[in-house]
Scaffold this motif. Structure first.
Motif, PDB file in Angstrom:
ATOM      1  N   GLY A 237       0.964  -1.311  -0.246  1.00  0.00           N
ATOM      2  CA  GLY A 237       0.208   0.128   0.107  1.00  0.00           C
ATOM      3  C   GLY A 237       0.534   1.159   0.020  1.00  0.00           C
ATOM      4  O   GLY A 237       2.372   1.008   0.413  1.00  0.00           O
ATOM      5  N   GLU A 238       0.384   2.394  -0.055  1.00  0.00           N
ATOM      6  CA  GLU A 238       0.681   3.759  -0.145  1.00  0.00           C
ATOM      7  C   GLU A 238       1.849   3.502   1.207  1.00  0.00           C
ATOM      8  O   GLU A 238       1.247   3.509   2.303  1.00  0.00           O
ATOM      9  CB  GLU A 238      -0.531   4.352  -0.363  1.00  0.00           C
ATOM     10  N   ARG A 239       3.128   4.750   0.824  1.00  0.00           N
ATOM     11  CA  ARG A 239       3.863   5.122   2.334  1.00  0.00           C
ATOM     12  C   ARG A 239       4.003   3.513   2.809  1.00  0.00           C
ATOM     13  O   ARG A 239       5.146   2.706   2.085  1.00  0.00           O
ATOM     14  CB  ARG A 239       3.557   5.842   3.140  1.00  0.00           C
ATOM     15  N   CYS A 240       3.457   3.328   3.689  1.00  0.00           N
ATOM     16  CA  CYS A 240       4.309   2.061   5.330  1.00  0.00           C
ATOM     17  C   CYS A 240       3.376   0.953   4.495  1.00  0.00           C
ATOM     18  O   CYS A 240       3.632  -0.177   5.061  1.00  0.00           O
ATOM     19  CB  CYS A 240       4.288   2.582   6.077  1.00  0.00           C
ATOM     20  N   GLY A 241       2.159   1.768   4.360  1.00  0.00           N
ATOM     21  CA  GLY A 241       1.584   0.249   3.470  1.00  0.00           C
ATOM     22  C   GLY A 241       0.237  -0.092   3.988  1.00  0.00           C
ATOM     23  O   GLY A 241      -0.306   0.817   5.350  1.00  0.00           O
TER      24      GLY A 241
END
Length: 541
Positions: A237-241
Protein backbone atom coordinates in the motif's frame (compact mmCIF):
# COMPACT_ATOMS: atom_id res chain seq x y z
CA UNK A 1 -18.37 -19.00 15.95
CA UNK A 2 -18.42 -15.27 15.26
CA UNK A 3 -17.67 -14.35 11.65
CA UNK A 4 -15.78 -11.32 10.32
CA UNK A 5 -15.75 -10.43 6.61
CA UNK A 6 -12.35 -9.88 5.03
CA UNK A 7 -12.33 -7.10 2.43
CA UNK A 8 -9.21 -7.15 0.25
CA UNK A 9 -8.02 -3.96 -1.42
CA UNK A 10 -4.71 -5.22 -2.85
CA UNK A 11 -5.84 -4.48 -6.41
CA UNK A 12 -6.59 -0.84 -5.57
CA UNK A 13 -4.93 0.41 -2.39
CA UNK A 14 -2.05 -2.08 -2.72
CA UNK A 15 -1.12 -0.73 -6.15
CA UNK A 16 -0.58 2.72 -4.65
CA UNK A 17 2.77 1.47 -3.31
CA UNK A 18 5.55 3.29 -5.15
CA UNK A 19 7.04 0.19 -6.76
CA UNK A 20 3.89 -1.77 -7.67
CA UNK A 21 2.00 -1.62 -10.95
CA UNK A 22 -0.49 -4.19 -12.26
CA UNK A 23 -2.01 -4.81 -15.66
CA UNK A 24 -5.62 -5.90 -16.06
CA UNK A 25 -4.41 -9.46 -16.62
CA UNK A 26 -2.37 -9.32 -13.41
CA UNK A 27 -5.42 -8.13 -11.49
CA UNK A 28 -7.58 -10.90 -12.89
CA UNK A 29 -5.08 -13.59 -11.89
CA UNK A 30 -4.74 -12.18 -8.38
CA UNK A 31 -8.52 -11.88 -8.00
CA UNK A 32 -8.98 -15.55 -8.90
CA UNK A 33 -6.33 -16.55 -6.36
CA UNK A 34 -7.94 -14.42 -3.62
CA UNK A 35 -11.31 -15.96 -4.42
CA UNK A 36 -9.75 -19.41 -4.09
CA UNK A 37 -8.45 -18.38 -0.65
CA UNK A 38 -12.04 -17.60 0.32
CA UNK A 39 -12.05 -13.86 0.94
CA UNK A 40 -15.49 -12.26 1.22
CA UNK A 41 -14.77 -9.12 -0.85
CA UNK A 42 -12.21 -8.19 -3.50
CA UNK A 43 -11.98 -4.53 -4.38
CA UNK A 44 -11.09 -4.41 -8.06
CA UNK A 45 -10.23 -0.73 -8.34
CA UNK A 46 -11.70 2.64 -9.21
CA UNK A 47 -13.56 2.26 -12.55
CA UNK A 48 -13.93 6.01 -12.99
CA UNK A 49 -10.22 6.75 -12.67
CA UNK A 50 -8.33 4.73 -15.32
CA UNK A 51 -8.81 2.32 -18.28
CA UNK A 52 -7.06 -0.61 -16.52
CA UNK A 53 -9.59 -0.70 -13.70
CA UNK A 54 -12.52 -0.12 -16.04
CA UNK A 55 -11.45 -3.09 -18.15
CA UNK A 56 -10.98 -5.25 -15.03
CA UNK A 57 -14.66 -4.87 -14.14
CA UNK A 58 -15.64 -5.78 -17.68
CA UNK A 59 -13.41 -8.87 -17.79
CA UNK A 60 -14.14 -10.20 -14.29
CA UNK A 61 -17.77 -10.71 -15.30
CA UNK A 62 -16.57 -13.57 -17.52
CA UNK A 63 -15.49 -15.53 -14.42
CA UNK A 64 -17.65 -17.35 -11.87
CA UNK A 65 -16.19 -16.59 -8.46
CA UNK A 66 -16.97 -19.12 -5.75
CA UNK A 67 -16.45 -17.10 -2.57
CA UNK A 68 -15.79 -13.41 -3.15
CA UNK A 69 -17.98 -10.50 -4.21
CA UNK A 70 -16.29 -7.90 -6.40
CA UNK A 71 -16.36 -4.33 -5.10
CA UNK A 72 -15.92 -1.12 -7.08
CA UNK A 73 -14.40 1.90 -5.35
CA UNK A 74 -15.02 5.61 -5.77
CA UNK A 75 -15.67 8.90 -4.00
CA UNK A 76 -18.62 11.04 -3.11
CA UNK A 77 -19.78 13.26 -5.96
CA UNK A 78 -18.18 16.57 -6.88
CA UNK A 79 -19.35 19.35 -4.60
CA UNK A 80 -20.09 21.59 -7.61
CA UNK A 81 -22.42 19.01 -9.18
CA UNK A 82 -25.20 16.62 -8.18
CA UNK A 83 -25.11 12.88 -7.60
CA UNK A 84 -27.24 12.24 -10.68
CA UNK A 85 -24.82 14.08 -12.99
CA UNK A 86 -21.55 12.88 -11.45
CA UNK A 87 -19.46 10.75 -13.91
CA UNK A 88 -17.65 8.97 -11.07
CA UNK A 89 -20.90 7.62 -9.57
CA UNK A 90 -22.12 6.72 -13.06
CA UNK A 91 -18.92 4.71 -13.67
CA UNK A 92 -19.42 2.84 -10.39
CA UNK A 93 -22.91 1.77 -11.42
CA UNK A 94 -21.81 0.85 -14.97
CA UNK A 95 -19.01 -1.35 -13.58
CA UNK A 96 -21.63 -3.98 -12.80
CA UNK A 97 -19.99 -4.74 -9.45
CA UNK A 98 -22.44 -6.14 -6.88
CA UNK A 99 -20.67 -4.15 -4.15
CA UNK A 100 -19.80 -0.45 -4.20
CA UNK A 101 -17.57 1.31 -1.69
CA UNK A 102 -17.31 5.07 -1.67
CA UNK A 103 -15.22 7.25 0.60
CA UNK A 104 -16.13 10.62 2.04
CA UNK A 105 -14.38 13.23 4.15
CA UNK A 106 -14.78 13.13 7.92
CA UNK A 107 -11.91 15.42 8.94
CA UNK A 108 -12.93 19.06 8.81
CA UNK A 109 -9.59 20.31 7.44
CA UNK A 110 -9.98 17.92 4.50
CA UNK A 111 -13.43 19.32 3.82
CA UNK A 112 -12.31 22.95 3.87
CA UNK A 113 -8.71 22.65 2.60
CA UNK A 114 -8.74 19.63 0.27
CA UNK A 115 -12.31 19.70 -1.09
CA UNK A 116 -12.69 23.45 -0.80
CA UNK A 117 -16.25 23.31 0.44
CA UNK A 118 -18.20 23.76 3.67
CA UNK A 119 -18.95 21.27 6.42
CA UNK A 120 -22.73 21.28 5.77
CA UNK A 121 -22.16 20.79 2.02
CA UNK A 122 -19.89 17.80 2.70
CA UNK A 123 -22.69 16.22 4.75
CA UNK A 124 -24.91 16.59 1.69
CA UNK A 125 -22.27 15.00 -0.55
CA UNK A 126 -22.13 11.90 1.65
CA UNK A 127 -25.88 11.54 2.00
CA UNK A 128 -26.77 12.29 -1.63
CA UNK A 129 -24.04 9.99 -3.08
CA UNK A 130 -25.04 6.99 -0.99
CA UNK A 131 -28.76 7.55 -1.51
CA UNK A 132 -28.22 7.76 -5.28
CA UNK A 133 -26.20 4.51 -5.39
CA UNK A 134 -28.38 2.52 -3.01
CA UNK A 135 -31.01 1.28 -5.52
CA UNK A 136 -28.36 0.17 -8.01
CA UNK A 137 -26.23 -2.14 -5.86
CA UNK A 138 -26.54 -5.25 -3.70
CA UNK A 139 -24.22 -4.01 -0.93
CA UNK A 140 -23.06 -0.49 -0.23
CA UNK A 141 -20.12 0.42 2.04
CA UNK A 142 -18.95 3.83 3.21
CA UNK A 143 -15.26 4.43 3.94
CA UNK A 144 -15.05 7.24 6.48
CA UNK A 145 -11.73 8.65 5.29
CA UNK A 146 -9.39 10.07 7.96
CA UNK A 147 -12.00 9.21 10.57
CA UNK A 148 -9.65 8.92 13.54
CA UNK A 149 -7.90 12.23 12.83
CA UNK A 150 -11.29 13.76 12.14
CA UNK A 151 -12.70 12.50 15.41
CA UNK A 152 -9.75 13.87 17.36
CA UNK A 153 -10.20 17.29 15.71
CA UNK A 154 -13.99 17.54 15.70
CA UNK A 155 -15.79 14.52 17.19
CA UNK A 156 -19.31 15.86 16.67
CA UNK A 157 -18.75 16.39 12.96
CA UNK A 158 -17.06 13.03 12.41
CA UNK A 159 -19.97 11.26 14.13
CA UNK A 160 -22.46 13.33 12.12
CA UNK A 161 -20.87 12.02 8.89
CA UNK A 162 -21.33 8.44 10.10
CA UNK A 163 -24.93 9.11 11.03
CA UNK A 164 -25.65 10.63 7.62
CA UNK A 165 -24.03 7.66 5.81
CA UNK A 166 -26.10 5.18 7.80
CA UNK A 167 -29.27 7.16 7.19
CA UNK A 168 -28.56 7.20 3.43
CA UNK A 169 -28.35 3.41 3.24
CA UNK A 170 -24.74 2.33 3.79
CA UNK A 171 -24.62 -1.31 4.95
CA UNK A 172 -21.26 -0.94 6.72
CA UNK A 173 -19.49 2.16 7.99
CA UNK A 174 -15.73 1.65 7.67
CA UNK A 175 -13.61 3.65 10.10
CA UNK A 176 -10.39 4.57 8.29
CA UNK A 177 -7.08 5.47 9.92
CA UNK A 178 -5.93 6.89 6.59
CA UNK A 179 -2.75 8.55 7.84
CA UNK A 180 -1.85 5.52 9.97
CA UNK A 181 -0.93 7.66 12.95
CA UNK A 182 -3.38 6.41 15.59
CA UNK A 183 -1.86 4.27 18.34
CA UNK A 184 -3.79 1.32 19.83
CA UNK A 185 -4.75 3.09 23.07
CA UNK A 186 -6.47 6.06 21.43
CA UNK A 187 -7.76 3.81 18.64
CA UNK A 188 -9.57 1.74 21.26
CA UNK A 189 -11.02 4.82 22.94
CA UNK A 190 -12.34 6.28 19.68
CA UNK A 191 -13.95 3.03 18.50
CA UNK A 192 -15.57 2.63 21.92
CA UNK A 193 -16.92 6.18 21.63
CA UNK A 194 -18.38 5.42 18.19
CA UNK A 195 -20.15 2.26 19.36
CA UNK A 196 -21.55 4.15 22.35
CA UNK A 197 -22.80 7.05 20.21
CA UNK A 198 -24.17 4.86 17.39
CA UNK A 199 -25.11 1.56 19.06
CA UNK A 200 -25.78 -1.39 16.79
CA UNK A 201 -24.49 0.22 13.59
CA UNK A 202 -22.38 -2.24 11.57
CA UNK A 203 -18.82 -0.97 11.22
CA UNK A 204 -15.51 -2.01 9.72
CA UNK A 205 -11.85 -1.04 10.06
CA UNK A 206 -9.40 0.21 7.41
CA UNK A 207 -5.96 0.88 8.91
CA UNK A 208 -2.70 2.10 7.42
CA UNK A 209 0.69 1.16 8.84
CA UNK A 210 2.53 4.47 9.18
CA UNK A 211 3.04 3.85 12.92
CA UNK A 212 3.60 0.11 12.51
CA UNK A 213 0.36 -0.81 14.29
CA UNK A 214 -2.14 -1.39 11.44
CA UNK A 215 -2.51 -5.09 12.25
CA UNK A 216 -2.86 -4.43 15.97
CA UNK A 217 -5.49 -1.73 15.39
CA UNK A 218 -7.43 -3.95 12.99
CA UNK A 219 -7.52 -6.80 15.50
CA UNK A 220 -8.49 -4.40 18.28
CA UNK A 221 -11.32 -3.12 16.09
CA UNK A 222 -12.65 -6.65 15.70
CA UNK A 223 -12.47 -7.22 19.45
CA UNK A 224 -14.58 -4.06 19.85
CA UNK A 225 -17.20 -5.32 17.42
CA UNK A 226 -16.07 -4.64 13.83
CA UNK A 227 -17.76 -6.94 11.35
CA UNK A 228 -15.44 -6.15 8.45
CA UNK A 229 -11.66 -5.70 8.14
CA UNK A 230 -10.06 -4.11 5.11
CA UNK A 231 -6.43 -4.65 4.17
CA UNK A 232 -4.02 -5.98 1.55
CA UNK A 233 -2.04 -9.15 0.98
CA UNK A 234 1.49 -8.76 2.40
CA UNK A 235 0.55 -5.28 3.63
CA UNK A 236 1.18 -3.58 0.27
CA UNK A 237 0.00 0.00 0.00
CA UNK A 238 0.83 3.68 -0.14
CA UNK A 239 3.69 5.02 2.03
CA UNK A 240 4.21 2.36 4.75
CA UNK A 241 1.43 0.13 3.48
CA UNK A 242 -1.96 -1.11 4.61
CA UNK A 243 -2.95 -3.54 7.33
CA UNK A 244 -1.50 -6.93 6.38
CA UNK A 245 -4.27 -9.48 5.87
CA UNK A 246 -1.70 -12.28 6.05
CA UNK A 247 -1.23 -11.42 9.73
CA UNK A 248 -4.80 -10.42 10.53
CA UNK A 249 -6.55 -13.52 9.17
CA UNK A 250 -4.56 -16.17 11.09
CA UNK A 251 -4.49 -14.04 14.25
CA UNK A 252 -8.27 -13.73 14.26
CA UNK A 253 -8.79 -17.39 13.35
CA UNK A 254 -6.18 -19.12 15.48
CA UNK A 255 -5.91 -16.73 18.42
CA UNK A 256 -9.44 -15.38 18.84
CA UNK A 257 -11.50 -18.17 17.31
CA UNK A 258 -13.15 -15.78 14.84
CA UNK A 259 -14.16 -17.22 11.49
CA UNK A 260 -12.64 -15.32 8.52
CA UNK A 261 -12.34 -17.90 5.74
CA UNK A 262 -14.31 -20.96 4.61
CA UNK A 263 -13.32 -24.18 6.35
CA UNK A 264 -10.02 -25.63 5.19
CA UNK A 265 -8.87 -22.48 3.38
CA UNK A 266 -6.41 -21.12 5.95
CA UNK A 267 -3.70 -23.51 4.69
CA UNK A 268 -3.78 -21.61 1.36
CA UNK A 269 -2.60 -18.40 3.03
CA UNK A 270 1.16 -18.82 2.53
CA UNK A 271 0.93 -19.96 -1.12
CA UNK A 272 -1.43 -17.05 -1.82
CA UNK A 273 0.92 -14.53 -0.20
CA UNK A 274 3.84 -15.84 -2.26
CA UNK A 275 1.75 -15.87 -5.45
CA UNK A 276 0.78 -12.21 -5.01
CA UNK A 277 4.39 -11.25 -4.27
CA UNK A 278 5.43 -12.87 -7.54
CA UNK A 279 2.67 -11.06 -9.44
CA UNK A 280 3.74 -7.66 -8.10
CA UNK A 281 7.41 -8.59 -8.67
CA UNK A 282 8.39 -8.17 -5.03
CA UNK A 283 10.51 -10.55 -2.97
CA UNK A 284 8.32 -11.76 -0.09
CA UNK A 285 9.75 -10.55 3.24
CA UNK A 286 11.38 -13.52 4.97
CA UNK A 287 10.50 -12.23 8.44
CA UNK A 288 6.81 -11.70 7.70
CA UNK A 289 4.64 -13.30 10.44
CA UNK A 290 2.88 -16.56 9.58
CA UNK A 291 3.68 -16.64 5.83
CA UNK A 292 7.35 -15.58 5.61
CA UNK A 293 10.04 -18.13 4.80
CA UNK A 294 11.62 -17.32 8.15
CA UNK A 295 8.40 -17.42 10.19
CA UNK A 296 9.13 -20.97 11.35
CA UNK A 297 12.89 -21.09 10.71
CA UNK A 298 15.18 -22.22 13.53
CA UNK A 299 18.91 -21.58 13.56
CA UNK A 300 20.26 -21.78 17.11
CA UNK A 301 21.17 -25.28 18.29
CA UNK A 302 19.30 -24.87 21.60
CA UNK A 303 16.15 -23.84 19.75
CA UNK A 304 16.33 -26.74 17.32
CA UNK A 305 16.92 -29.25 20.12
CA UNK A 306 13.77 -28.03 21.86
CA UNK A 307 11.66 -27.88 18.68
CA UNK A 308 12.54 -31.48 17.83
CA UNK A 309 11.20 -32.52 21.23
CA UNK A 310 8.15 -30.27 21.17
CA UNK A 311 7.53 -27.67 18.41
CA UNK A 312 5.43 -25.55 20.77
CA UNK A 313 8.60 -24.54 22.62
CA UNK A 314 9.49 -22.06 19.86
CA UNK A 315 6.42 -21.92 17.58
CA UNK A 316 3.26 -20.05 18.52
CA UNK A 317 1.17 -21.92 15.92
CA UNK A 318 1.70 -25.00 13.78
CA UNK A 319 3.20 -23.87 10.45
CA UNK A 320 1.04 -26.23 8.39
CA UNK A 321 -2.15 -24.50 9.57
CA UNK A 322 -1.22 -21.45 7.48
CA UNK A 323 0.38 -23.42 4.64
CA UNK A 324 3.94 -22.80 5.77
CA UNK A 325 6.70 -25.26 6.74
CA UNK A 326 9.22 -25.60 9.54
CA UNK A 327 12.80 -24.94 8.45
CA UNK A 328 15.99 -25.76 10.32
CA UNK A 329 18.96 -23.66 9.24
CA UNK A 330 22.63 -24.49 9.28
CA UNK A 331 25.22 -21.98 10.42
CA UNK A 332 28.02 -21.46 12.91
CA UNK A 333 25.24 -21.38 15.52
CA UNK A 334 24.26 -24.96 14.65
CA UNK A 335 24.40 -27.82 17.06
CA UNK A 336 24.00 -31.57 16.65
CA UNK A 337 20.21 -31.19 16.59
CA UNK A 338 20.42 -29.07 13.43
CA UNK A 339 22.61 -31.65 11.70
CA UNK A 340 20.37 -34.55 12.67
CA UNK A 341 17.21 -32.72 11.62
CA UNK A 342 18.58 -31.69 8.23
CA UNK A 343 20.01 -35.16 7.63
CA UNK A 344 16.54 -36.66 8.18
CA UNK A 345 15.14 -34.19 5.63
CA UNK A 346 17.53 -35.68 3.08
CA UNK A 347 16.81 -39.29 4.00
CA UNK A 348 19.58 -40.07 6.54
CA UNK A 349 18.56 -41.20 10.01
CA UNK A 350 21.77 -40.57 11.96
CA UNK A 351 22.64 -41.12 15.58
CA UNK A 352 23.92 -38.15 17.58
CA UNK A 353 26.98 -40.19 18.57
CA UNK A 354 27.88 -40.94 14.95
CA UNK A 355 31.39 -39.50 14.28
CA UNK A 356 30.04 -38.25 10.97
CA UNK A 357 27.78 -35.78 12.80
CA UNK A 358 30.72 -34.18 14.60
CA UNK A 359 32.76 -34.12 11.39
CA UNK A 360 29.97 -32.42 9.45
CA UNK A 361 29.29 -29.94 12.25
CA UNK A 362 32.98 -29.01 12.42
CA UNK A 363 33.15 -28.62 8.65
CA UNK A 364 30.09 -26.36 8.56
CA UNK A 365 31.40 -24.14 11.36
CA UNK A 366 34.80 -23.85 9.67
CA UNK A 367 33.32 -23.05 6.27
CA UNK A 368 30.85 -20.51 7.67
CA UNK A 369 33.72 -18.78 9.47
CA UNK A 370 35.20 -18.38 5.97
CA UNK A 371 31.95 -16.78 4.75
CA UNK A 372 29.88 -19.70 3.44
CA UNK A 373 26.15 -19.50 4.16
CA UNK A 374 24.35 -22.84 4.16
CA UNK A 375 21.07 -21.59 5.60
CA UNK A 376 20.47 -19.88 2.25
CA UNK A 377 22.15 -22.52 0.06
CA UNK A 378 20.63 -25.85 1.00
CA UNK A 379 21.69 -27.50 -2.26
CA UNK A 380 25.34 -26.91 -1.37
CA UNK A 381 24.64 -28.36 2.07
CA UNK A 382 22.98 -31.47 0.62
CA UNK A 383 26.03 -32.02 -1.59
CA UNK A 384 28.34 -31.53 1.40
CA UNK A 385 26.30 -33.99 3.46
CA UNK A 386 26.46 -36.67 0.77
CA UNK A 387 30.14 -36.07 0.09
CA UNK A 388 31.10 -36.49 3.73
CA UNK A 389 28.98 -39.65 3.82
CA UNK A 390 30.63 -40.86 0.62
CA UNK A 391 27.27 -41.00 -1.17
CA UNK A 392 27.96 -38.50 -3.98
CA UNK A 393 29.74 -39.39 -7.20
CA UNK A 394 32.53 -37.26 -8.63
CA UNK A 395 30.90 -36.24 -11.92
CA UNK A 396 33.79 -34.13 -13.17
CA UNK A 397 37.01 -32.50 -12.04
CA UNK A 398 38.02 -28.97 -12.99
CA UNK A 399 41.66 -29.03 -14.03
CA UNK A 400 41.94 -25.29 -14.67
CA UNK A 401 40.02 -22.35 -16.07
CA UNK A 402 40.85 -18.85 -17.29
CA UNK A 403 38.82 -15.71 -18.06
CA UNK A 404 39.92 -12.95 -20.45
CA UNK A 405 38.22 -9.55 -20.77
CA UNK A 406 38.96 -7.71 -23.98
CA UNK A 407 37.87 -4.21 -23.02
CA UNK A 408 38.05 -2.21 -26.21
CA UNK A 409 36.10 0.91 -25.34
CA UNK A 410 35.16 1.92 -28.86
CA UNK A 411 33.17 -1.31 -29.16
CA UNK A 412 29.57 -1.43 -27.88
CA UNK A 413 30.01 -4.70 -25.97
CA UNK A 414 33.39 -5.78 -24.52
CA UNK A 415 34.30 -9.39 -25.30
CA UNK A 416 34.65 -11.84 -22.39
CA UNK A 417 36.13 -15.26 -23.14
CA UNK A 418 36.42 -18.22 -20.77
CA UNK A 419 38.44 -21.39 -21.31
CA UNK A 420 37.85 -24.46 -19.17
CA UNK A 421 39.75 -27.75 -18.90
CA UNK A 422 37.64 -30.51 -17.32
CA UNK A 423 38.31 -34.19 -16.69
CA UNK A 424 35.41 -36.66 -16.90
CA UNK A 425 36.03 -40.36 -16.45
CA UNK A 426 39.71 -40.07 -17.33
CA UNK A 427 39.05 -37.96 -20.43
CA UNK A 428 40.08 -34.30 -20.55
CA UNK A 429 37.84 -31.82 -22.36
CA UNK A 430 39.22 -28.38 -23.20
CA UNK A 431 36.64 -25.81 -24.35
CA UNK A 432 36.17 -22.07 -24.74
CA UNK A 433 33.13 -19.80 -24.89
CA UNK A 434 32.33 -16.10 -25.01
CA UNK A 435 29.64 -14.48 -22.94
CA UNK A 436 28.14 -11.37 -21.41
CA UNK A 437 30.69 -11.02 -18.66
CA UNK A 438 32.90 -13.59 -16.89
CA UNK A 439 30.15 -15.54 -15.10
CA UNK A 440 28.11 -16.06 -18.25
CA UNK A 441 31.22 -17.01 -20.24
CA UNK A 442 32.33 -19.55 -17.60
CA UNK A 443 28.83 -21.01 -17.36
CA UNK A 444 28.68 -21.50 -21.12
CA UNK A 445 32.20 -22.96 -21.29
CA UNK A 446 31.72 -25.53 -18.55
CA UNK A 447 28.37 -26.66 -19.94
CA UNK A 448 29.88 -26.91 -23.40
CA UNK A 449 32.59 -29.16 -21.97
CA UNK A 450 30.07 -31.39 -20.18
CA UNK A 451 27.35 -31.45 -22.84
CA UNK A 452 28.47 -34.67 -24.45
CA UNK A 453 28.72 -36.49 -21.12
CA UNK A 454 25.56 -35.13 -19.45
CA UNK A 455 22.94 -34.01 -22.05
CA UNK A 456 20.32 -33.21 -19.38
CA UNK A 457 22.34 -30.16 -18.32
CA UNK A 458 20.58 -28.41 -21.20
CA UNK A 459 17.47 -28.33 -18.95
CA UNK A 460 19.21 -26.21 -16.30
CA UNK A 461 18.64 -22.46 -16.15
CA UNK A 462 20.19 -19.68 -14.06
CA UNK A 463 17.33 -17.95 -12.20
CA UNK A 464 19.05 -15.57 -9.78
CA UNK A 465 22.55 -14.40 -8.88
CA UNK A 466 23.45 -12.49 -5.72
CA UNK A 467 26.84 -11.09 -4.65
CA UNK A 468 27.53 -9.85 -1.13
CA UNK A 469 30.76 -8.27 0.09
CA UNK A 470 31.78 -9.87 3.41
CA UNK A 471 33.22 -6.70 4.92
CA UNK A 472 32.91 -8.11 8.45
CA UNK A 473 35.09 -11.12 7.61
CA UNK A 474 38.58 -10.22 8.89
CA UNK A 475 41.90 -11.57 7.64
CA UNK A 476 45.42 -11.14 8.97
CA UNK A 477 46.57 -9.50 5.76
CA UNK A 478 43.93 -6.73 5.90
CA UNK A 479 44.37 -3.15 6.99
CA UNK A 480 42.98 -2.16 10.44
CA UNK A 481 40.00 -0.46 8.75
CA UNK A 482 39.03 -3.56 6.79
CA UNK A 483 39.91 -5.41 3.61
CA UNK A 484 38.30 -2.94 1.21
CA UNK A 485 38.39 -4.18 -2.37
CA UNK A 486 40.33 -7.27 -1.20
CA UNK A 487 37.33 -8.40 0.89
CA UNK A 488 35.87 -11.84 0.43
CA UNK A 489 32.60 -12.02 -1.47
CA UNK A 490 29.81 -14.56 -1.17
CA UNK A 491 27.95 -15.55 -4.32
CA UNK A 492 24.56 -17.24 -4.16
CA UNK A 493 23.32 -18.80 -7.38
CA UNK A 494 19.74 -19.99 -7.87
CA UNK A 495 19.19 -22.45 -10.70
CA UNK A 496 16.26 -24.55 -11.78
CA UNK A 497 14.83 -27.03 -14.24
CA UNK A 498 11.29 -28.23 -14.88
CA UNK A 499 11.21 -30.20 -11.62
CA UNK A 500 12.93 -28.06 -8.97
CA UNK A 501 14.84 -24.92 -7.95
CA UNK A 502 18.05 -24.94 -5.91
CA UNK A 503 20.56 -22.50 -4.41
CA UNK A 504 24.32 -22.98 -4.13
CA UNK A 505 27.10 -20.87 -2.65
CA UNK A 506 30.69 -19.91 -3.37
CA UNK A 507 33.13 -17.73 -1.39
CA UNK A 508 36.43 -16.13 -2.37
CA UNK A 509 38.22 -12.77 -2.44
CA UNK A 510 37.89 -13.18 -6.23
CA UNK A 511 34.29 -12.72 -7.41
CA UNK A 512 34.93 -14.88 -10.48
CA UNK A 513 36.26 -17.73 -8.33
CA UNK A 514 33.30 -17.45 -5.94
CA UNK A 515 30.90 -17.47 -8.90
CA UNK A 516 32.62 -20.48 -10.41
CA UNK A 517 32.38 -22.38 -7.11
CA UNK A 518 28.66 -21.69 -6.91
CA UNK A 519 28.06 -22.70 -10.54
CA UNK A 520 30.17 -25.83 -10.11
CA UNK A 521 28.03 -26.83 -7.13
CA UNK A 522 24.85 -26.01 -9.06
CA UNK A 523 25.84 -28.31 -11.92
CA UNK A 524 26.91 -31.06 -9.54
CA UNK A 525 23.59 -30.77 -7.71
CA UNK A 526 21.64 -31.10 -10.96
CA UNK A 527 23.57 -34.25 -11.88
CA UNK A 528 23.28 -35.64 -8.34
CA UNK A 529 19.50 -35.13 -8.17
CA UNK A 530 18.99 -36.62 -11.63
CA UNK A 531 20.97 -39.69 -10.56
CA UNK A 532 18.91 -39.97 -7.40
CA UNK A 533 15.66 -39.70 -9.37
CA UNK A 534 16.78 -42.45 -11.78
CA UNK A 535 17.73 -44.71 -8.87
CA UNK A 536 14.40 -44.15 -7.13
CA UNK A 537 12.53 -44.93 -10.35
CA UNK A 538 14.57 -48.10 -10.89
CA UNK A 539 13.93 -49.32 -7.35
CA UNK A 540 10.19 -48.71 -7.71
CA UNK A 541 10.22 -50.53 -11.04
Amino acid sequence: MRRVSIYDTTLRDGTQAEDISLTTEDKLRIALKLDELGLAYIEGGWPGSNPTDKRFFQEIQNYSLKNAAIAAFGSTHNHRATAATDPNLKALIESGAPVITIFGKTWDIHVTDALGTTLPRNLELVGDSLAYLRPHVKELFFDAEHFFDGYKANPDYALAILGKAHEAGADVLVLCDTNGGTLPGEFRQIVAAVTAALPGIPFGIHAHNDSGVAVANSIEGVVLGAMQVQGTVNGYGERCGNANLCSIIPSLTLKLGIDCLPEGKLALLTPTAHFVSEMVNQAPPSNQPYVGDGAFAHKGGVHVSAVVKNPRTYEHVTPETVGNVRRVLLSDLSGQSNILYKAREFGFDLDKNDPFVLELLTTIKERESEGYEYSAAEASYELLLNRVLGRARSYFTVVRYRVLDDNVYDRAEPLTEATVMIKVGGRVKHTAATGMGPVNALDKAIRKALRGFYPKLAEMRLLDFKVRVLSGLKRDDCEPGGCGTASHVRVLVECGDAARRWVTVGVSHNVIEASFQAMEDAINYKLFRDDKAKLTKALKG
